[in-house]
Design an enzyme around this catalytic site. Structure first.
Site, PDB file in Angstrom:
ATOM      1  N   SER A 114       0.802  -1.221   0.000  1.00 24.46           N
ATOM      2  CA  SER A 114       0.000   0.000   0.000  1.00 24.46           C
ATOM      3  C   SER A 114       0.829   1.263   0.000  1.00 24.46           C
ATOM      4  O   SER A 114       0.536   2.211  -0.712  1.00 24.46           O
ATOM      5  CB  SER A 114      -0.925   0.010   1.223  1.00 24.46           C
ATOM      6  OG  SER A 114      -0.172  -0.057   2.410  1.00 24.46           O
ATOM      7  N   CYS A 115       1.892   1.292   0.798  1.00 26.24           N
ATOM      8  CA  CYS A 115       2.603   2.560   0.949  1.00 26.24           C
ATOM      9  C   CYS A 115       4.049   2.492   0.549  1.00 26.24           C
ATOM     10  O   CYS A 115       4.740   3.512   0.535  1.00 26.24           O
ATOM     11  CB  CYS A 115       2.508   3.062   2.390  1.00 26.24           C
ATOM     12  SG  CYS A 115       3.446   2.055   3.556  1.00 26.24           S
ATOM     13  N   GLY A 116       4.588   1.314   0.238  1.00 33.87           N
ATOM     14  CA  GLY A 116       5.980   1.252  -0.141  1.00 33.87           C
ATOM     15  C   GLY A 116       6.882   1.555   1.041  1.00 33.87           C
ATOM     16  O   GLY A 116       6.603   1.192   2.164  1.00 33.87           O
TER      17      GLY A 116
END
Length: 282
Positions: A114-116
């Site tokens: 989702s956010c790296g």
């Protein structure tokens, strides 16, 4: 490896009618990346192109910059207690003389779909660590009409999305609009890493004449990956973040967002957009 999709039973409700049926879902599994035998990162990814994913990740971390920096990448055997190979652990070996930055001490490297990489280094760190500063000479010039047609071409190339509806995609195009490569993954940052890694493996870095299109938003991390690969133009079908815009402005990256139909917003590097009429002030 045949693990890109999996089947799961689903209860389907349509206009009050209830039925049970199998559904095709995109696979998501962890991939541990080791560097010269030492654990470095774990990312949740869609299996496939794992070696390219690892190579691209290390380009974004400033470890690899050229094909010659990479000695080899292998799956680690004995990844489970019984000694079987899960194909979820890869080890990247660098060539002799490659300097390894102290990235393990900078942060605890853990990525998610989702956010790296959360809490990434500052804008200054990206600008000073890239070995491929954006240097398209002569400058890439792209007509808005060419950009407007790219999302449909990306969507047409998303084979797994057609079956699951659950994948992000990233594609490289030439400045003339030729589709060079496209990768899909449950994480948009992984899709970009797969593109960049494949380019490194084939000796194509820096990608100084390429356009990068991503299917979702343009985060700071995606802008960072474009800059580290020397890509001059990043376009996204959704919004950019403020930090992505700041990074684009500082590094000379052209950043396009909300690329939908014939409309788009150019947040930085507008000199590469071949406008037929001057912009009006509003």
């Amino acid at each position: 490896m045949g693990r890109v999709t999996e089947r799961r039973k689903v209860l389907r409700i349509r206009d009050g009618a209830v039925s049970s049926r199998p559904d095709t879902l995109v696979a998501e599994e962890p991939l541990e990346i080791r560097l010269n035998g030492k654990p470095l990162a774990i990312t949740m990814r869609t299996p496939g192109d794992d070696f390219a994913l690892a190579a691209g990740f290390l380009v974004s971390e400033g470890v690899l910059a050229h094909q010659a920096d990479l000695r080899n990448i292998v799956y680690c055997a004995g990844a489970t207690a019984d000694g079987s190979n899960t194909y979820n652990v890869v080890d990247v070996s660098t060539a002799p003389g490659v300097v390894i930055p102290d990235i393990t001490l900078e942060r605890n490297v853990y990525t998610t779909s989702s956010c790296g990489l959360c809490g990434k280094a500052s804008l200054d760190a990206v600008r000073t660590t890239t070995r491929h500063p954006i240097s398209d000479t002569p400058p890439v010039r792209v007509e808005p009409e060419l950009l407007a047609g790219l999302p449909d071409r990306l969507r047409a190339a998303q084979r797994v999305f057609d079956r699951t509806g659950g994948l992000h995609a990233a594609a490289l195009f030439s400045e003339d609009g030729e589709l060079l490569d496209v990768r899909e993954d449950v994480g948009r940052h992984n899709a970009v890493d797969k593109l960049v890694g494949r380019a490194l493996q084939s000796g194509a870095l820096p990608l100084s004449r390429a356009l990068l299109l991503v299917s979702g938003r343009a985060s700071f991390e995606l802008a960072q990956k474009a800059v580290m690969a020397g890509i001059p133009v990043l376009a996204a079908v959704s919004a950019p973040s403020s930090l992505a815009v700041d990074l684009a402005a500082e590094t000379g990256l052209t950043l396009v967002g909300f690329l939908r139909g014939n409309s788009m917003n150019v947040y930085a590097g507008e000199d590469r957009i071949a406008l037929r009429a001057p912009a009006t002030q509003g």
